[in-house]
Every structure is written in C-alpha cells, then in structure tokens.
Design a protein around this motif. Sequence first.
Motif, PDB file in Angstrom:
ATOM      1  N   THR A  58     -14.305 -20.979 -22.011  1.00 25.91           N
ATOM      2  CA  THR A  58     -14.136 -21.315 -20.828  1.00 25.91           C
ATOM      3  C   THR A  58     -14.228 -23.294 -21.046  1.00 25.91           C
ATOM      4  O   THR A  58     -13.304 -23.204 -19.524  1.00 25.91           O
ATOM      5  CB  THR A  58     -15.947 -21.873 -19.744  1.00 25.91           C
ATOM      6  N   GLU A  59     -13.262 -23.382 -22.161  1.00 27.30           N
ATOM      7  CA  GLU A  59     -13.028 -24.976 -21.592  1.00 27.30           C
ATOM      8  C   GLU A  59     -12.961 -25.671 -21.610  1.00 27.30           C
ATOM      9  O   GLU A  59     -12.167 -26.556 -19.763  1.00 27.30           O
ATOM     10  CB  GLU A  59     -11.093 -25.086 -21.862  1.00 27.30           C
ATOM     11  N   PRO A  60     -14.603 -26.253 -20.738  1.00 29.36           N
ATOM     12  CA  PRO A  60     -15.862 -27.284 -20.025  1.00 29.36           C
ATOM     13  C   PRO A  60     -15.377 -28.633 -20.435  1.00 29.36           C
ATOM     14  O   PRO A  60     -15.673 -29.320 -19.226  1.00 29.36           O
ATOM     15  CB  PRO A  60     -17.256 -26.482 -20.314  1.00 29.36           C
ATOM     16  N   HIS A  61     -15.508 -28.579 -22.062  1.00 28.07           N
ATOM     17  CA  HIS A  61     -14.507 -30.062 -21.688  1.00 28.07           C
ATOM     18  C   HIS A  61     -13.708 -30.669 -22.853  1.00 28.07           C
ATOM     19  O   HIS A  61     -13.982 -29.455 -23.702  1.00 28.07           O
ATOM     20  CB  HIS A  61     -15.632 -31.225 -21.842  1.00 28.07           C
ATOM     21  N   PRO A  62     -13.182 -32.174 -23.369  1.00 28.14           N
ATOM     22  CA  PRO A  62     -11.628 -31.710 -24.376  1.00 28.14           C
ATOM     23  C   PRO A  62     -13.421 -31.546 -25.697  1.00 28.14           C
ATOM     24  O   PRO A  62     -12.981 -32.060 -27.015  1.00 28.14           O
ATOM     25  CB  PRO A  62     -11.616 -33.297 -24.441  1.00 28.14           C
ATOM     26  N   LEU A  63     -14.601 -32.410 -25.037  1.00 23.40           N
ATOM     27  CA  LEU A  63     -15.286 -32.246 -26.234  1.00 23.40           C
ATOM     28  C   LEU A  63     -16.642 -31.934 -26.442  1.00 23.40           C
ATOM     29  O   LEU A  63     -16.830 -31.326 -25.214  1.00 23.40           O
ATOM     30  CB  LEU A  63     -16.007 -34.296 -26.655  1.00 23.40           C
ATOM     31  N   CYS A  64     -16.700 -31.605 -27.598  1.00 23.05           N
ATOM     32  CA  CYS A  64     -18.011 -30.507 -27.849  1.00 23.05           C
ATOM     33  C   CYS A  64     -19.128 -31.372 -29.202  1.00 23.05           C
ATOM     34  O   CYS A  64     -18.500 -31.304 -30.255  1.00 23.05           O
ATOM     35  CB  CYS A  64     -18.024 -29.235 -27.843  1.00 23.05           C
ATOM     36  N   VAL A  65     -20.394 -31.987 -28.664  1.00 24.11           N
ATOM     37  CA  VAL A  65     -21.390 -32.544 -29.686  1.00 24.11           C
ATOM     38  C   VAL A  65     -22.479 -31.725 -29.984  1.00 24.11           C
ATOM     39  O   VAL A  65     -23.198 -31.356 -29.137  1.00 24.11           O
ATOM     40  CB  VAL A  65     -22.215 -32.916 -28.972  1.00 24.11           C
ATOM     41  N   ILE A  66     -22.720 -31.301 -31.238  1.00 25.94           N
ATOM     42  CA  ILE A  66     -23.824 -30.703 -31.752  1.00 25.94           C
ATOM     43  C   ILE A  66     -24.164 -31.459 -32.207  1.00 25.94           C
ATOM     44  O   ILE A  66     -24.336 -32.252 -33.167  1.00 25.94           O
ATOM     45  CB  ILE A  66     -23.090 -29.099 -32.240  1.00 25.94           C
ATOM     46  N   GLY A  67     -26.338 -31.589 -31.752  1.00 29.64           N
ATOM     47  CA  GLY A  67     -27.647 -33.143 -32.005  1.00 29.64           C
ATOM     48  C   GLY A  67     -28.437 -31.957 -32.578  1.00 29.64           C
ATOM     49  O   GLY A  67     -28.474 -30.665 -32.322  1.00 29.64           O
ATOM     50  N   GLY A  68     -28.663 -32.413 -33.821  1.00 29.77           N
ATOM     51  CA  GLY A  68     -29.987 -32.328 -34.096  1.00 29.77           C
ATOM     52  C   GLY A  68     -30.140 -32.353 -35.518  1.00 29.77           C
ATOM     53  O   GLY A  68     -31.541 -31.753 -35.970  1.00 29.77           O
ATOM     54  N   TYR A  69     -28.962 -31.473 -35.933  1.00 33.94           N
ATOM     55  CA  TYR A  69     -28.814 -31.598 -37.423  1.00 33.94           C
ATOM     56  C   TYR A  69     -29.320 -32.317 -38.188  1.00 33.94           C
ATOM     57  O   TYR A  69     -29.040 -33.471 -38.701  1.00 33.94           O
ATOM     58  CB  TYR A  69     -27.682 -30.481 -38.049  1.00 33.94           C
ATOM     59  N   PRO A  70     -30.136 -32.561 -38.780  1.00 35.83           N
ATOM     60  CA  PRO A  70     -31.109 -33.537 -39.933  1.00 35.83           C
ATOM     61  C   PRO A  70     -30.327 -33.782 -41.184  1.00 35.83           C
ATOM     62  O   PRO A  70     -29.940 -33.577 -41.616  1.00 35.83           O
ATOM     63  CB  PRO A  70     -32.362 -32.723 -40.558  1.00 35.83           C
ATOM     64  N   ILE A  71     -30.278 -34.987 -41.466  1.00 33.93           N
ATOM     65  CA  ILE A  71     -29.473 -35.947 -42.456  1.00 33.93           C
ATOM     66  C   ILE A  71     -30.671 -36.854 -43.207  1.00 33.93           C
ATOM     67  O   ILE A  71     -31.168 -37.972 -42.312  1.00 33.93           O
ATOM     68  CB  ILE A  71     -28.372 -36.593 -42.093  1.00 33.93           C
ATOM     69  N   ASP A  72     -30.892 -36.848 -44.701  1.00 31.75           N
ATOM     70  CA  ASP A  72     -31.414 -37.753 -45.584  1.00 31.75           C
ATOM     71  C   ASP A  72     -30.489 -38.385 -46.169  1.00 31.75           C
ATOM     72  O   ASP A  72     -29.621 -38.695 -46.446  1.00 31.75           O
ATOM     73  CB  ASP A  72     -32.404 -36.762 -46.377  1.00 31.75           C
ATOM     74  N   ASP A  73     -30.625 -39.418 -45.230  1.00 33.31           N
ATOM     75  CA  ASP A  73     -29.561 -40.819 -45.670  1.00 33.31           C
ATOM     76  C   ASP A  73     -30.003 -41.279 -47.338  1.00 33.31           C
ATOM     77  O   ASP A  73     -28.821 -41.405 -47.733  1.00 33.31           O
ATOM     78  CB  ASP A  73     -30.091 -42.156 -45.150  1.00 33.31           C
ATOM     79  N   ASP A  74     -30.849 -41.616 -47.464  1.00 35.30           N
ATOM     80  CA  ASP A  74     -30.939 -41.671 -48.688  1.00 35.30           C
ATOM     81  C   ASP A  74     -30.272 -40.171 -50.088  1.00 35.30           C
ATOM     82  O   ASP A  74     -29.474 -40.392 -51.229  1.00 35.30           O
ATOM     83  CB  ASP A  74     -32.219 -41.860 -49.612  1.00 35.30           C
ATOM     84  N   ARG A  75     -30.497 -38.893 -49.448  1.00 33.16           N
ATOM     85  CA  ARG A  75     -30.229 -37.967 -50.406  1.00 33.16           C
ATOM     86  C   ARG A  75     -28.363 -37.861 -50.821  1.00 33.16           C
ATOM     87  O   ARG A  75     -27.950 -37.622 -51.387  1.00 33.16           O
ATOM     88  CB  ARG A  75     -30.995 -36.182 -50.114  1.00 33.16           C
ATOM     89  N   ILE A  76     -28.315 -38.001 -49.355  1.00 32.58           N
ATOM     90  CA  ILE A  76     -25.987 -37.836 -49.696  1.00 32.58           C
ATOM     91  C   ILE A  76     -25.807 -38.972 -50.254  1.00 32.58           C
ATOM     92  O   ILE A  76     -24.189 -39.556 -50.849  1.00 32.58           O
ATOM     93  CB  ILE A  76     -25.615 -38.036 -47.779  1.00 32.58           C
ATOM     94  N   GLY A  77     -26.017 -40.354 -50.222  1.00 34.44           N
ATOM     95  CA  GLY A  77     -26.200 -41.139 -51.627  1.00 34.44           C
ATOM     96  C   GLY A  77     -24.985 -42.185 -50.637  1.00 34.44           C
ATOM     97  O   GLY A  77     -24.864 -42.125 -49.619  1.00 34.44           O
ATOM     98  N   LEU A  78     -24.737 -43.583 -51.590  1.00 36.73           N
ATOM     99  CA  LEU A  78     -23.427 -44.004 -51.159  1.00 36.73           C
ATOM    100  C   LEU A  78     -22.559 -43.543 -50.341  1.00 36.73           C
ATOM    101  O   LEU A  78     -21.406 -42.439 -51.193  1.00 36.73           O
ATOM    102  CB  LEU A  78     -23.061 -45.003 -52.263  1.00 36.73           C
ATOM    103  N   THR A  79     -21.723 -44.264 -49.173  1.00 37.18           N
ATOM    104  CA  THR A  79     -20.853 -43.554 -48.957  1.00 37.18           C
ATOM    105  C   THR A  79     -19.283 -44.167 -49.903  1.00 37.18           C
ATOM    106  O   THR A  79     -18.806 -45.237 -50.422  1.00 37.18           O
ATOM    107  CB  THR A  79     -20.414 -44.930 -47.730  1.00 37.18           C
ATOM    108  N   PRO A  80     -18.832 -43.519 -50.403  1.00 31.90           N
ATOM    109  CA  PRO A  80     -17.872 -43.409 -50.975  1.00 31.90           C
ATOM    110  C   PRO A  80     -16.337 -44.213 -51.016  1.00 31.90           C
ATOM    111  O   PRO A  80     -16.882 -44.826 -49.995  1.00 31.90           O
ATOM    112  CB  PRO A  80     -16.950 -42.170 -51.614  1.00 31.90           C
ATOM    113  N   GLY A  81     -15.871 -44.881 -52.186  1.00 35.16           N
ATOM    114  CA  GLY A  81     -14.861 -45.583 -51.813  1.00 35.16           C
ATOM    115  C   GLY A  81     -13.199 -45.445 -51.754  1.00 35.16           C
ATOM    116  O   GLY A  81     -12.270 -45.529 -50.591  1.00 35.16           O
ATOM    117  N   HIS A  82     -13.268 -44.093 -51.718  1.00 39.52           N
ATOM    118  CA  HIS A  82     -12.149 -43.177 -52.084  1.00 39.52           C
ATOM    119  C   HIS A  82     -12.221 -42.001 -52.328  1.00 39.52           C
ATOM    120  O   HIS A  82     -12.394 -41.315 -52.609  1.00 39.52           O
ATOM    121  CB  HIS A  82     -10.393 -43.510 -52.684  1.00 39.52           C
TER     122      HIS A  82
END
Length: 342
Positions: A58-82
């Motif tokens: 139906t193309e109701p809006h240009p954006l669709c956000v899916i919310g609620g998926y949990p992320i364990d900030d420690d488990r994903i580790g550091l943001t890489p550099g490249h």
Amino acid sequence: MFRIDLSESDIAEAGVLVAALAERYRTVEDPAFVREATIIAHELPRALRAGLLEFRLTEPHPLCVIGGYPIDDDRIGLTPGHWKDCGGEGRPTLAEDLFFYLCASLLGDPIAWSTQQDGRLLHDVFPIKEHQFEQLGSGSEELLTWHIEDAFHPMRTDYVGLMCLRNPDGVNTTYGSLEGIDLPADVVEVLRQERFPIRPDRSHLAANRQNDGDEQLRRLRDRSYEWISGLDANPEPIAVLFGPQENPYLRLDPYFMEVPASDPEAAAALDTIVKAIDANIAGYALKPGEVLFLDNYRGTHGREPFTARFDGTDRWLTRLNVARDLRKSRAHRRSADDRTIY
Ligand SMILES: NC(=[NH2+])NCCC[C@H](N)C(=O)O
Ligand SMILES: O=C(O)CCC(=O)C(=O)O
Ligand SMILES: [Fe+2]
C-alpha cells in the motif's frame, strides 16, 4: 512513519528462530542461507509479516520502522574501525544480521554491488576516520546530504534497509519526500524528462576498492569500475520523477547532480523540487535493535553530522539493498540466482 512494534511474544518467537539459525549458518552471506531466507522469513511472527506486506503493497509512507528487537550491547562488541575488517564469518552480530536479513526478505531480495564493500550483501555503516569529511555513509563531521540511494544507477533498489546496532549519541537519520507537496504542473513535466545529469556517488568509486578475491571476480569488477568511472566523467541525464501521475516516484541525489547552463529550465525545476523537499526534512534517531526500511522510490534520506570518537563506541548500523524484482538486473549478474550486480 509506518511502525511495526514487536510484542513480547513476537520478540520471543523471533529470538528462538534466530538462535536456531545461528547454529546452522555462520554468516548471512552464506549462499545456502541467501537461497532459503525467503522461506525461513515466513517463520517470523505473523504481525511482522503482515506489517511488512502492508508497507510493500500500500506504500503508506516512505519509512517503515520495526521496533523491539533486543540487542545486548556487550555481546556485539566494539564498533569496528573499517568495514574491510568485519565482514563475513565470525561477526558478533550474527543474530542481528540474520533477523535483519529475514525482515528484508519479506520485501524482496537483497542484492550486492560489486563496487561496494567488497561485494558484500550486508554493509556496515559506521564512522571511518579517513572518511570523516566525506559524503559517505562512513563519514561523520559533514551533513550526509539527502539522496535516493544509488540514484545514479539504473538498477538501484526499491528499498534500503538500515538496522541500528548502536546509536549512543542519538544521531538522526534524515528523511524527506513529496508528501503534502504540490509542485507546479510545468515543473513536474520538466522533472519527468531525461535532462538531469547525475554522477555516481563516491562509495562506488575505485578509490574505495579493497579485496578482490579470485581472478574472474577481479576482471568482472574491473568492468564495473570502468563503467562507473565512465559515468563519473560523462554523467548520464536522468529523469527525476517517474511513475504515477499523482504521487510520482523520485530519483535524485542533488549533491551529485549538475544541470548544464544550457538548460536553465531544467536547472530551475531541479532547484524547485530540492527546495520543496528541503523545507520538509525530518529526522529520526534510530534506537538499538530498530530496523528501518526506506522506500527508495518514495523518500530521500541522509544523516546529520556528528563527532565520532573512533574508540569502538561509535554509532553502528548495518545496511541492505533490497530489490523487488531481481530480473531487472539479470543482464548484470552471473546467474539467475547470483546476487551481485556487476
Ligand atoms: N548525497 C550523498 N552523500 N550521496 C551518497 C550517499 C552515501 C552512499 N550511499 C554510501 O554508501 O556511502
Ligand atoms: O547513517 C544513516 O543514518 C544513513 C546512511 C546512509 O544514507 C547511507 O549509508 O547511504
Ligand atoms: Fe543512503
């Protein structure tokens, strides 16, 4: 925007599915996973599937956000550099990558560009020090000016997906569209004509080339890079608007567009649409675990500037380019089910 918020039971259901997949596949780049993803995606919670179907049809809006998926900030580790150091197997984000890829598979088929991030399907978007001042997803200090993703490319995709792994400084993704804007009919008519030369954005240029793998791949990539540098030297004029009369689709990246002085009418029309979209730009700061799908025909997007630390704590998104019809690019892929566009 159009939102799909996962319920507690949706989250639990998705978690069980993703955990089982993480035992079977080591990366979303695994061809066996890529092949199966469309089937597996139908094991996602029904409300999520229904929401994405509505967004697609139906193309109701240009954006669709899916919310609620949990992320364990420690488990994903550091943001890489490249990005060259973190693709493929062994990513601590495997669960998130799988979830994101499955969601994308409900909208279409992810594709890879041979000229972007070593030809990977899943891109990383985080600040890279050498790109600080560049008009790249990996830039930071400069406003990433709004654009249709890969606007220069005839095989640009229908959707761009962004999954937020972390965004500690609440940096906004920007978005704009023609919603609520009534452009004069004569301007629209000009914008529908192929009078707007556009150059490839720098993420596709050979300056950002890294590993090539085997000889055949190298030759194919050479060809893609040649085509891109040819376009850079000799930009192709495109139409900015196309499709439905009422709510036309968009194709533009003004930063990389310049209308020749010999066509002042086209220059004025481009200026009008750019100003109209500019006047209605909004921002949204993605939260960890949120997945954003941008309708790349209906809405433009960019990113506000920010100061990166380059110490592993910076903003980190992943990105997928999703095509509704793989056949449109068949002539530029090695086989019917190959996902890389050369
Ligand atoms: N107006 C622009 N900055 N366009 C280029 C967008 C960034 C590009 N898609 C990238 O992957 O880095
Ligand atoms: O970082 C963002 O929010 C958007 C990035 C983007 O537009 C891109 O990578 O092309
Ligand atoms: Fe983008």
